[in-house]
Design an enzyme around this catalytic site. Sequence first.
Site, mmCIF file in Angstrom:
data_model
loop_
_atom_site.group_PDB
_atom_site.id
_atom_site.type_symbol
_atom_site.label_atom_id
_atom_site.label_comp_id
_atom_site.label_asym_id
_atom_site.label_seq_id
_atom_site.Cartn_x
_atom_site.Cartn_y
_atom_site.Cartn_z
ATOM 1 N N GLU A 54 0.952 -1.276 0.023
ATOM 2 C CA GLU A 54 0.014 0.078 0.129
ATOM 3 C C GLU A 54 0.814 1.361 0.107
ATOM 4 O O GLU A 54 1.848 1.434 0.991
ATOM 5 C CB GLU A 54 -0.821 0.095 1.282
ATOM 6 C CG GLU A 54 -1.942 1.061 1.290
ATOM 7 C CD GLU A 54 -3.091 0.764 2.232
ATOM 8 O OE1 GLU A 54 -2.950 -0.151 2.990
ATOM 9 O OE2 GLU A 54 -3.788 1.772 2.309
ATOM 10 N N GLY A 55 0.580 2.111 -0.690
ATOM 11 C CA GLY A 55 1.307 3.288 -0.937
ATOM 12 C C GLY A 55 0.179 4.649 -0.753
ATOM 13 O O GLY A 55 -0.965 4.474 -0.386
ATOM 14 N N PHE A 57 -1.250 6.316 -2.606
ATOM 15 C CA PHE A 57 -2.362 6.730 -3.292
ATOM 16 C C PHE A 57 -3.209 5.287 -3.527
ATOM 17 O O PHE A 57 -4.295 5.312 -4.237
ATOM 18 C CB PHE A 57 -1.954 6.924 -4.802
ATOM 19 C CG PHE A 57 -1.027 8.273 -4.857
ATOM 20 C CD1 PHE A 57 -1.718 9.357 -4.393
ATOM 21 C CD2 PHE A 57 0.350 8.100 -4.869
ATOM 22 C CE1 PHE A 57 -1.014 10.465 -4.385
ATOM 23 C CE2 PHE A 57 1.055 9.336 -4.942
ATOM 24 C CZ PHE A 57 0.457 10.457 -4.522
ATOM 25 N N GLY A 58 -3.080 4.307 -2.755
ATOM 26 C CA GLY A 58 -3.802 3.166 -2.782
ATOM 27 C C GLY A 58 -3.043 1.908 -2.633
ATOM 28 O O GLY A 58 -1.895 1.866 -2.278
ATOM 29 N N VAL A 60 -1.991 -2.176 -3.511
ATOM 30 C CA VAL A 60 -1.335 -2.656 -4.698
ATOM 31 C C VAL A 60 -1.699 -4.158 -4.630
ATOM 32 O O VAL A 60 -1.519 -4.732 -3.565
ATOM 33 C CB VAL A 60 0.250 -2.406 -4.728
ATOM 34 C CG1 VAL A 60 0.732 -3.083 -6.028
ATOM 35 C CG2 VAL A 60 0.397 -0.907 -4.931
ATOM 36 N N LYS A 74 -2.181 -1.457 -9.211
ATOM 37 C CA LYS A 74 -2.280 -0.426 -8.200
ATOM 38 C C LYS A 74 -3.728 0.364 -8.287
ATOM 39 O O LYS A 74 -3.799 1.209 -9.405
ATOM 40 C CB LYS A 74 -1.119 0.524 -8.614
ATOM 41 C CG LYS A 74 -0.620 1.488 -7.645
ATOM 42 C CD LYS A 74 0.776 1.921 -8.125
ATOM 43 C CE LYS A 74 1.052 3.221 -7.106
ATOM 44 N NZ LYS A 74 2.722 3.793 -7.583
ATOM 45 N N ASP A 172 11.413 11.953 -7.817
ATOM 46 C CA ASP A 172 11.273 11.370 -6.437
ATOM 47 C C ASP A 172 12.079 9.948 -6.402
ATOM 48 O O ASP A 172 11.464 8.895 -5.671
ATOM 49 C CB ASP A 172 9.819 11.160 -6.149
ATOM 50 C CG ASP A 172 9.412 10.812 -4.890
ATOM 51 O OD1 ASP A 172 10.279 11.167 -3.998
ATOM 52 O OD2 ASP A 172 8.271 10.467 -4.332
#
Length: 392
Positions: A54-55, A57-58, A60, A74, A172
């Site tokens: 999980e990152g 933005f949501g 995976v 994702k 990034d």
Amino acid sequence: MTCLSFLCGRKVDPTTRPSGFQDELSGVHNVNLYSYRELRLATDDFSPENKVGEGGFGCVYKGKLKNGQVAAIKVLSSHSRQGIREFLTEIQVITDIEHENLVKLYGCCVEGNHRILVYNYLENNSLARTLLGGSQSGIYFNWPTRVKICIGIASGLAYLHKEVRPHIIHRDIKASNILLDKDLTPKISDFGLAKLIPPNVTHVSTRVAGTVGYLAPEYAITGQVTRRVDIYSFGILLIEIVSGRSNNNTRLPMDEQYILERTWQLYERNELVLLVDATLNGDFDAEQACRFLKIGLLCTQDSPMLRPSMSTVVEILSGKKDFDESTITKPGLITDFRDLKIKSNPKPQHHLYHTSSNQNSSGSDTLDNMTSTSPSSSRATMTFTAICDRSG
Ligand SMILES: Nc1ncnc2c1ncn2[C@@H]1O[C@H](COP(=O)(O)OP(=O)(O)OP(=O)(O)O)[C@@H](O)[C@H]1O
């Protein structure tokens, strides 16, 4: 799955389509479009057993596509405006790009409010979770593997900076954005903040976005993005890989907490070898390891113009080119701009090196002042204004 040009456009219900979606993708061709149904089937209805991470933005998920390909799927949070922007950027930037050291985007799904990215599945998670995440991963990174990883990341970045047209600045580069395949080949991922650099342009001005600990000082102050911003972040990452520790470790004594300060101290004392990961138990090429740390210092020099290009870095890392050690100058250290403040809106100011208590898996805070995220986001993303306050 449908393979379409967005110019020809598969019809998407205009009432549910994310606004601006087709406009922003008007230049993107040949994006594979998956149906939501196919991705539901691939992931067993997005079952928790298939969730691999999980990152910001949501979630995976691992899934098997109709054609038999195993994919990382994702699913972006439907509430996040930032998610939509980064979703579009990711598609614009890496569709059609192929390189051994870049994650491959298979395609996306845009159906109703669903926005999903589909990548090739990488078996060994990220460098943040494995190399820097403690011993639980069970992966042992011996010295030759680390060398391969460093050169691989450098090659991927050199490709983005020089080969691809228009050139791409990732913005990034950090340990959690380096994924590893089954052979521990590194793949740069997460192009949501990337910037395309038009021909004959040296820099692009943007609001500051990136991750504290990897952020080049001049970028944090001016908001001007050049390739040298990525080179700085790469330098930090290189030192992390050799030392096996993350760039900021508050459990260490104060003068050892910031990896770049520590590297510079040891360099000045001619004791760089002390920084090499102790878990290697001395089983490494000390000369090469110190050379890599010095390349880390070359890349993080305070003056951006003195940092070597990524293609030069590849050559130096692979031993094809030498560099004059006496030319290394002091790095751009966080302590040098302690009075640079990051103003969070509407809350009080945060120092750049202490932005918030929320941290991602690599122990780094993520800055992005473009837009705000959903309240459920686990990522430390806030609305920021960078101001340079030298009055103390
Ligand atoms: N292509 C992939 N193959 C296998 N696993 C993946 C893949 N992409 C992401 N993951 C897993 O999902 C996790 C979350 O990835 P994601 O890119 O969403 O966020 P992140 O980079 O870890 O964090 P942040 O969003 O804060 O930068 C990763 O740590 C990794 O474990």
